[in-house]
Design an enzyme around this catalytic site. Structure first.
Site, PDB file in Angstrom:
ATOM      1  N   LYS A 278       0.882  -1.243  -0.116  1.00 39.60           N
ATOM      2  CA  LYS A 278      -0.020  -0.044   0.025  1.00 39.60           C
ATOM      3  C   LYS A 278       0.793   1.330  -0.088  1.00 39.60           C
ATOM      4  CE  LYS A 278      -4.236  -1.791  -0.036  1.00 39.60           C
ATOM      5  NZ  LYS A 278      -4.865  -2.109   1.296  1.00 39.60           N
ATOM      6  N   ARG A 313      -3.578 -10.831   3.854  1.00 40.25           N
ATOM      7  CA  ARG A 313      -3.924 -10.630   2.235  1.00 40.25           C
ATOM      8  C   ARG A 313      -2.365 -10.163   1.636  1.00 40.25           C
ATOM      9  NH1 ARG A 313      -5.991  -7.363  -1.665  1.00 40.25           N
ATOM     10  NH2 ARG A 313      -7.047  -8.244  -3.336  1.00 40.25           N
TER      11      ARG A 313
END
Length: 338
Positions: A278, A313
């Protein structure tokens, strides 16, 4: 409302009155008492009310056949030309299938297949195109990999086509708010669902995200979506919660959620942490290219494991699996001597 965040520990030096988190290896004897407008206080776990004690300690049932008694890896497969990290790399079906099979060999417990980018600023994709991208890949994986396949979508038609192709789980970044029919379909199909918190939509979520208290606001938002899913007929035993790192959050918001992640076990469902590659990892780690964020992603993943996350994840399955084995060996004595 009063909230209780378990202060988690691991290892053999466990007090007699310690409680096990969700049936796993982590334990706690103290909790942080949180209340809006009041300073946090650390109290004994025995002072918690019974409903919080139950939610924090009850073992989580398997998700799509995968036991939740230890951290599990969900491998990311974006069959898209424009995802923020790996867009275009697995857009061709044959390449996508090979990538998924490799992730399964490397230790992925679940494979998450998505055909629509939900990066900041992304525009919605027609469902016909999303089906064309995902269903053939899922069908090719069905029966060729042991790991169950999850479909990453907000749309009923896409979920239905994926399930017909062999998918066994739904991962919805909108927490069943985008498509009013999706909750009913999941209930009818008996499909496990991951409900993710997002402020706004992918098009607008990073414009100016604001919270009164990000940790408690996201907790309340997920609690409301879990209640809505249950009202639609989805059993709590088939629900996973994801605080939505990077989805309508600033760097400071993301860090607060990761630091306080253990609070979300109070929802009484498995917690999924999806922070891999991210943007905040690039900013803090000095890695502007998403593909070079594996070290930072692994650091955040292990921070999530220390907070009891049941599902990670991730893009970098092999590297995260190796790091996880070492973390478990150090913290739990799981040395697996050869």
């Amino acid at each position: 409302m009063i909230y209780f965040r378990p202060l988690l520990q691991s290892g053999p030096a466990r007090p007699a009155d310690a409680l096990s988190l969700a049936g796993g290896a982590l334990w706690f004897s103290r909790v942080e008492r949180l209340e809006r407008g009041a300073p946090a206080r650390v109290i004994g776990a025995s002072e918690m009310p019974d409903d919080w004690r139950h939610a924090l300690t009850v073992p989580r049932p398997p998700v799509a056949g995968v036991a939740m008694d230890a951290p599990r890896l969900m491998g990311i497969l974006n069959v898209t030309p424009d995802s923020f990290s790996d867009g275009g790399q697995h857009f061709e079906a044959g390449v996508a299938i090979a990538r998924a099979q490799a992730m399964a060999r490397d230790g992925a417990d679940i494979l998450d297949v998505g055909g629509e980018s939900t990066r900041p600023g992304a525009q919605p994709l027609p469902e016909e195109e999303e089906i064309a991208r995902t269903a053939p890949v899922i069908a090719a994986l069905h029966g060729t990999v042991a790991a169950p396949v999850s479909i990453d979508t907000r749309k009923t038609a896409v979920a239905r086509a994926a399930v017909e192709a062999g998918a066994r789980m739904l991962n919805d970044v909108s927490a069943l708010t985008h498509d009013p029919a999706l909750a009913g379909y999941c209930a009818e199909a008996g499909l496990p669902v991951c409900l993710m918190h997002m402020q706004g939509t992918p098009e607008t979520m990073q414009d100016d995200p604001r919270y009164d208290d990000v940790l408690l606001d996201v907790f309340d938002g997920l609690a409301a979506r879990i209640a809505a899913a249950e009202a639609a007929g989805i059993a709590r035993a088939r629900i996973v919660a994801d605080p939505g790192i990077g989805f309508g959050k600033t760097v400071a918001h993301n860090l607060a959620l990761i630091r306080g992640l253990a609070l979300f076990h109070g929802l009484g469902v498995p917690v999924l942490l999806g922070a891999s590659r991210k943007g905040f990892i690039g900013k803090l780690g000095g890695a502007p290219e998403a593909a070079r964020r594996a070290p930072g992603s692994i650091a955040v993943a292990l921070a999530g494991v220390a907070q009891g996350a049941q599902i990670l994840r991730v893009h970098d399955v092999a590297e995260t699996a190796q790091a996880l084995r070492l973390w478990q060996a150090v913290h739990h004595g799981e040395d697996h001597d050869a």
